[in-house]
Design a protein around this motif. Sequence first.
Motif, PDB file in Angstrom:
ATOM      1  N   SER A 300       0.465  -1.271   0.116  1.00 56.70           N
ATOM      2  CA  SER A 300       0.169   0.240  -0.282  1.00 56.70           C
ATOM      3  C   SER A 300       0.396   1.041   0.081  1.00 56.70           C
ATOM      4  CB  SER A 300      -0.733  -0.478   1.144  1.00 56.70           C
ATOM      5  OG  SER A 300      -1.859   1.323   1.133  1.00 56.70           O
ATOM      6  N   THR A 301       2.084   1.233   0.765  1.00 56.38           N
ATOM      7  CA  THR A 301       2.576   2.549   1.067  1.00 56.38           C
ATOM      8  C   THR A 301       3.868   3.040  -0.635  1.00 56.38           C
ATOM      9  OG1 THR A 301       3.146   1.930   3.057  1.00 56.38           O
ATOM     10  CG2 THR A 301       4.838   3.120   2.012  1.00 56.38           C
ATOM     11  N   PHE A 302       4.162   1.865  -1.112  1.00 58.98           N
ATOM     12  CA  PHE A 302       4.827   1.280  -1.854  1.00 58.98           C
ATOM     13  C   PHE A 302       3.781   1.437  -2.885  1.00 58.98           C
ATOM     14  CE2 PHE A 302       5.595  -0.431  -6.447  1.00 58.98           C
ATOM     15  CZ  PHE A 302       6.950   0.164  -6.294  1.00 58.98           C
ATOM     16  N   LEU A 303       2.568   1.581  -3.857  1.00 60.27           N
ATOM     17  CA  LEU A 303       1.666   1.988  -4.626  1.00 60.27           C
ATOM     18  C   LEU A 303       0.932   3.841  -5.011  1.00 60.27           C
ATOM     19  CD1 LEU A 303      -0.437  -1.367  -5.277  1.00 60.27           C
ATOM     20  CD2 LEU A 303       2.140  -0.445  -6.735  1.00 60.27           C
ATOM     21  N   ASN A 304       0.453   3.459  -3.069  1.00 62.82           N
ATOM     22  CA  ASN A 304       0.620   5.389  -2.968  1.00 62.82           C
ATOM     23  C   ASN A 304       1.584   6.004  -3.360  1.00 62.82           C
ATOM     24  OD1 ASN A 304      -2.450   5.393  -1.540  1.00 62.82           O
ATOM     25  ND2 ASN A 304      -1.735   3.881  -0.173  1.00 62.82           N
ATOM     26  N   ALA A 305       2.791   5.920  -3.491  1.00 59.72           N
ATOM     27  CA  ALA A 305       3.760   6.627  -3.664  1.00 59.72           C
ATOM     28  C   ALA A 305       3.431   7.116  -5.364  1.00 59.72           C
ATOM     29  CB  ALA A 305       5.061   6.234  -3.233  1.00 59.72           C
ATOM     30  N   PHE A 306       2.637   6.023  -5.699  1.00 57.11           N
ATOM     31  CA  PHE A 306       2.623   6.587  -7.399  1.00 57.11           C
ATOM     32  C   PHE A 306       2.135   7.766  -7.660  1.00 57.11           C
ATOM     33  CE2 PHE A 306       2.905   1.797  -9.251  1.00 57.11           C
ATOM     34  CZ  PHE A 306       4.119   1.202  -8.787  1.00 57.11           C
ATOM     35  N   ALA A 307       0.764   8.053  -6.380  1.00 55.03           N
ATOM     36  CA  ALA A 307       0.708  10.283  -7.091  1.00 55.03           C
ATOM     37  C   ALA A 307       1.112  10.375  -7.105  1.00 55.03           C
ATOM     38  CB  ALA A 307      -0.623   9.619  -5.661  1.00 55.03           C
ATOM     39  N   ASP A 308       1.944  10.930  -6.720  1.00 57.05           N
ATOM     40  CA  ASP A 308       3.054  11.953  -6.330  1.00 57.05           C
ATOM     41  C   ASP A 308       4.291  11.818  -7.412  1.00 57.05           C
ATOM     42  OD1 ASP A 308       1.628  14.270  -5.614  1.00 57.05           O
ATOM     43  OD2 ASP A 308       1.636  13.251  -3.681  1.00 57.05           O
ATOM     44  N   TRP A 309       4.537  10.328  -7.365  1.00 56.95           N
ATOM     45  CA  TRP A 309       6.011   9.575  -7.472  1.00 56.95           C
ATOM     46  C   TRP A 309       7.394   9.982  -5.794  1.00 56.95           C
ATOM     47  CZ3 TRP A 309       6.121   6.185 -10.320  1.00 56.95           C
ATOM     48  CH2 TRP A 309       7.112   4.978 -11.013  1.00 56.95           C
ATOM     49  N   ASP A 310       6.790   9.445  -4.724  1.00 57.25           N
ATOM     50  CA  ASP A 310       7.656   9.752  -3.964  1.00 57.25           C
ATOM     51  C   ASP A 310       8.748   9.122  -3.837  1.00 57.25           C
ATOM     52  OD1 ASP A 310       8.779  10.565  -1.708  1.00 57.25           O
ATOM     53  OD2 ASP A 310       6.564   9.803  -0.693  1.00 57.25           O
ATOM     54  N   GLU A 311       9.656   9.613  -4.402  1.00 58.11           N
ATOM     55  CA  GLU A 311      10.994   8.917  -4.487  1.00 58.11           C
ATOM     56  C   GLU A 311      11.116   8.118  -3.211  1.00 58.11           C
ATOM     57  OE1 GLU A 311      13.668  10.932  -6.685  1.00 58.11           O
ATOM     58  OE2 GLU A 311      12.253  10.471  -8.985  1.00 58.11           O
ATOM     59  N   ASP A 312      10.553   9.001  -2.576  1.00 64.30           N
ATOM     60  CA  ASP A 312      11.418   8.821  -0.866  1.00 64.30           C
ATOM     61  C   ASP A 312      11.544   7.250   0.066  1.00 64.30           C
ATOM     62  OD1 ASP A 312      13.604  10.941  -0.028  1.00 64.30           O
ATOM     63  OD2 ASP A 312      11.633  12.548   1.084  1.00 64.30           O
ATOM     64  N   VAL A 313      10.418   6.750  -1.199  1.00 62.34           N
ATOM     65  CA  VAL A 313       9.706   5.892  -1.163  1.00 62.34           C
ATOM     66  C   VAL A 313       9.767   4.934  -1.555  1.00 62.34           C
ATOM     67  CG1 VAL A 313       7.391   4.866  -0.695  1.00 62.34           C
ATOM     68  CG2 VAL A 313       6.880   6.933   0.141  1.00 62.34           C
ATOM     69  N   ILE A 314       9.511   5.449  -3.069  1.00 64.49           N
ATOM     70  CA  ILE A 314      10.108   4.283  -4.016  1.00 64.49           C
ATOM     71  C   ILE A 314      11.292   4.022  -4.190  1.00 64.49           C
ATOM     72  CG2 ILE A 314       9.642   3.992  -6.642  1.00 64.49           C
ATOM     73  CD1 ILE A 314       7.556   6.008  -6.600  1.00 64.49           C
ATOM     74  N   ASP A 315      11.999   4.703  -4.517  1.00 62.35           N
ATOM     75  CA  ASP A 315      13.725   4.885  -4.572  1.00 62.35           C
ATOM     76  C   ASP A 315      14.168   3.694  -2.888  1.00 62.35           C
ATOM     77  OD1 ASP A 315      14.418   6.093  -6.328  1.00 62.35           O
ATOM     78  OD2 ASP A 315      15.328   7.767  -5.267  1.00 62.35           O
ATOM     79  N   LYS A 316      13.457   2.906  -1.706  1.00 66.04           N
ATOM     80  CA  LYS A 316      13.339   1.970  -0.815  1.00 66.04           C
ATOM     81  C   LYS A 316      13.317   0.801  -1.172  1.00 66.04           C
ATOM     82  CE  LYS A 316      13.025   5.081   2.621  1.00 66.04           C
ATOM     83  NZ  LYS A 316      12.023   5.313   4.291  1.00 66.04           N
ATOM     84  N   MET A 317      12.382   0.400  -2.543  1.00 64.57           N
ATOM     85  CA  MET A 317      11.806  -0.493  -2.835  1.00 64.57           C
ATOM     86  C   MET A 317      12.015  -1.077  -3.828  1.00 64.57           C
ATOM     87  SD  MET A 317       7.763  -0.945  -1.201  1.00 64.57           S
ATOM     88  CE  MET A 317       8.107  -2.048  -0.985  1.00 64.57           C
ATOM     89  N   LEU A 318      11.916  -0.182  -5.156  1.00 66.60           N
ATOM     90  CA  LEU A 318      12.441  -0.310  -6.352  1.00 66.60           C
ATOM     91  C   LEU A 318      13.810   0.422  -6.986  1.00 66.60           C
ATOM     92  CD1 LEU A 318      11.388  -1.921  -8.876  1.00 66.60           C
ATOM     93  CD2 LEU A 318       9.830   0.579  -9.870  1.00 66.60           C
ATOM     94  N   GLU A 319      14.413  -0.089  -7.689  1.00 64.61           N
ATOM     95  CA  GLU A 319      15.771  -0.147  -8.437  1.00 64.61           C
ATOM     96  C   GLU A 319      15.784   1.118  -9.177  1.00 64.61           C
ATOM     97  OE1 GLU A 319      18.394  -1.520 -11.682  1.00 64.61           O
ATOM     98  OE2 GLU A 319      19.637  -2.745  -9.860  1.00 64.61           O
ATOM     99  N   ARG A 320      16.811   2.291  -9.149  1.00 65.59           N
ATOM    100  CA  ARG A 320      16.376   3.401  -9.783  1.00 65.59           C
ATOM    101  C   ARG A 320      16.512   3.529 -11.413  1.00 65.59           C
ATOM    102  NH1 ARG A 320      16.084   8.635  -9.133  1.00 65.59           N
ATOM    103  NH2 ARG A 320      15.909   8.817  -6.931  1.00 65.59           N
ATOM    104  N   GLU A 321      16.852   2.078 -12.158  1.00 70.24           N
ATOM    105  CA  GLU A 321      17.420   2.139 -12.623  1.00 70.24           C
ATOM    106  C   GLU A 321      16.370   1.592 -13.523  1.00 70.24           C
ATOM    107  OE1 GLU A 321      19.218   3.342 -15.209  1.00 70.24           O
ATOM    108  OE2 GLU A 321      20.743   4.080 -14.098  1.00 70.24           O
ATOM    109  N   LEU A 322      15.578   0.893 -13.501  1.00 70.07           N
ATOM    110  CA  LEU A 322      13.574   0.351 -13.539  1.00 70.07           C
ATOM    111  C   LEU A 322      13.083   1.475 -13.522  1.00 70.07           C
ATOM    112  CD1 LEU A 322      14.190  -3.509 -11.465  1.00 70.07           C
ATOM    113  CD2 LEU A 322      14.721  -2.850 -13.772  1.00 70.07           C
ATOM    114  N   GLN A 323      13.109   1.993 -11.874  1.00 70.66           N
ATOM    115  CA  GLN A 323      11.699   3.187 -12.336  1.00 70.66           C
ATOM    116  C   GLN A 323      12.012   3.669 -13.425  1.00 70.66           C
ATOM    117  OE1 GLN A 323      12.007   5.918  -8.482  1.00 70.66           O
ATOM    118  NE2 GLN A 323      13.582   4.348  -8.016  1.00 70.66           N
TER     119      GLN A 323
END
Length: 385
Positions: A300-323
């Motif tokens: 839930s935390t990860f997918l909610n971060a998509f709305a504003d593309w919150d990199e503080d959250v997304i970077d913790k769970m997904l490799e930046r190159e893949l993003q």
Amino acid sequence: MDDYKDIKELFTPRHDIKASDELRCKVRKALNRNSRVRKTRTWLLGGVGFSTVAAIFLLVFIPSGMSAKEMLSQAIEAIGSAESIKMNVEVRTHAVENFRHIGLDDNFVTHHIDIVKSDSLLRWRIDKGERMAMGNDREIYTWIPALSLGWHINDSDNENVLGYMSALLAPWKILETELDNCVNNCNAEYKVSKTKDEIILTIHSEPQGDFDNPYLLNTSIAESESIRKYVIEAESKRLKTVMISVVSGRRVVPVLKVSDIRYDNSPSENNYMLPNGIKFVEFDNQPGGLNGLSAEEAASTFLNAFADWDEDVIDKMLERELQHAFYREYYQGAKLCSIGRAFTSGSGNSVFVPYTLKLRDGTSQRHNIALQRTNSGGWVVAGGL
């Protein structure tokens, strides 16, 4: 059985660390196709007995008076003496998918495999059109030409990246592997027969893993009820053909075929050079993970971060190159609608969480995000977008 102790000691029990990652949306967009991204992390990278009775049967008895020890020794020596091997392998899959993935309703995709031994070093290359891999005993490179992106994996078990393809990279080990499975597992039937010209080994095995939830059933050869048939030329003792079928209900579906194996061809050094224009990412440089949450909370935390593309959250769970290669353009601005209950499936170490997203264009996407624990206990995304 003591007479065959020396054979058993040759076989180190295999371990299986699997996860798959079928992130097809962005890839297909890059390839100018319209498809959905599916399943789990091995996208980035792709048996078992009459119990003791079957093991004794395979170890001790082969028609015409040849013991399994003699047959195995001769076959392994004959195949292993080849300095180079070329083969074409037909697999039901997609050209851009990970090398483990199969689909019972997919078309066959040709995999061109080149293998060469030089100074005791085994080198290999697999080309399935839209995904390629190359490696040796120490490292693997795998890449997607259309995205100009690849991964470098050190000290990797080939099976974790390549699935069943890893067995074909060293054909002399196939019978070793099957015998190891026979001795150490108890969910398969083994049959050996011999004609004037051929030795035929057939194995009918159950799927490996827990399928209380059948989500990953029949998505790889290991995670399927399968019938594997190996034909060895009786005179030369070299592997001649391979046929693998998956049993699904009343269907028996051929999913892998090898009928073109050429030994001792002149290898091309160009086959073992890394391509130009591909950015390789070190696979060991993975994100640290999101700690202190349940799988549902992390999803839930990860997918909610998509709305504003919150990199503080997304970077913790997904490799930046893949993003940037796969996700940001497609998912930025998406809103999470719902999260379901986490479940497991198959033999890998992923936890799946159902979700529904509303994308920027107003369409909905329903799927299962795959999460895995890091060594420090944090959750990272392993696929399912």
